[in-house]
Scaffold this motif. Structure first.
Motif: not given
Ligand SMILES: [Zn+2]
Length: 287
Positions: A42, A165, A169, A201, A257
């Protein structure tokens, strides 16, 4: 960002003063945990082959932990991170309540050199990541300094975007998206698997935008210049741009991504709508 004097999160674990000294003994991949972190990889703008190398090179060996004092600038960065995390907590708690669910807060571990997570060991070189096994976000602030320097994504909101971000996740994990993606992964080709990762993503970018929507609306925490910074940061860490800078060529099949344009688009979609139902990147015909 107007962040001074705001509430700080209790969920920041600051391990930056602890540096591991000692032997790192080479070995195999870090077991299943390493695979999990690789699959759910991630970080913003990392390269999965680097991660594999990291796990090969950084098996834990005998080590001692040495405490080091943090500079005033380091402390300020830590304060900023905990204010941003507190705001993210407030937004997600309210969003989960709306969904009739309870939000479980992740912890955010600040580290230097090496992170010791339930997903294995990783060095700072891999960038920020979320480990679903221990529900922690791992963040090395030196990555952020690199991001500012190399990717031309300056400013404090760029760091807030990275945190939002990664917490995105965590939200995916709580909502069962991770499990669904994991169960599909084994049946897919590498190309299909990469495409699935792109959707995951981009959804995390959407969720970061969703946080920014409420942070702006409810707290007057962000102004439009901050939002511009977030959009720049999302654009700066697109796979296409990173690949062009590091390899000279863009290889779309290897994207995990999304392109800069896609990342900006989904971040903005979350920002503009504030509606979690708009964030289904898995069924979107256009990414
Ligand atoms: Zn990520």
């Amino acid at each position: 960002m107007r962040w001074q004097g705001r509430r700080r999160s209790d969920n920041v674990v600051d391990r930056r003063g602890i540096r591991r000294r000692g032997l790192a003994i080479g070995g195999g991949l870090g077991g299943l945990g390493g695979v999990v972190v690789l699959i759910l990889y991630l970080l913003l703008g990392g390269n999965p082959s680097e991660v594999t190398q990291t796990f090969q090179a950084n098996e834990p060996g005998p080590s001692t932990e040495v405490g080091e004092a943090l500079s005033d600038k380091d402390k300020e960065m830590g304060d900023f991170v905990s204010v941003v995390l507190a705001d993210i907590e407030d937004v997600w708690r309210a969003q989960f309540r709306k969904l009739g669910k309870e939000y479980r807060e992740p912890r955010l571990v600040l580290f230097a050199d090496q992170a010791d997570s339930a997903c294995g060991y990783s060095s700072a070189a891999v960038g920020p990541f979320y480990c679903p096994e221990d529900e922690n976000v791992y963040l090395d602030l030196s990555f952020f300094e690199d991001m500012q320097r190399e990717l031309d994504a300056p400013g404090d909101f760029a760091l807030a975007y990275v945190i939002a971000h990664e917490v995105g996740h965590h939200v995916q994990n709580l909502l069962g998206v991770n499990d669904q993606v994991m169960s599909l992964q084994g049946r897919l080709s590498e190309r299909e698997s990469n495409q699935l990762m792109v959707r995951m993503e981009l959804q995390a970018d959407f969720l970061a935008g969703l946080w920014a929507h409420y942070a702006q609306l409810e707290t007057d925490f962000l102004d439009s210049a901050d939002i511009e910074e977030g959009i720049n940061a999302a654009g700066a860490v697109g796979d296409d741009r990173i690949m062009r800078q590091t390899q000279g060529d863009v290889v779309p099949d290897a994207f995990t991504h999304g392109t800069s344009e896609q990342r900006v688009r989904w971040f903005k979609k979350g920002l503009n709508t504030g509606d979690i139902r708009q964030g289904d990147t898995f069924n979107a015909t256009r990414l």
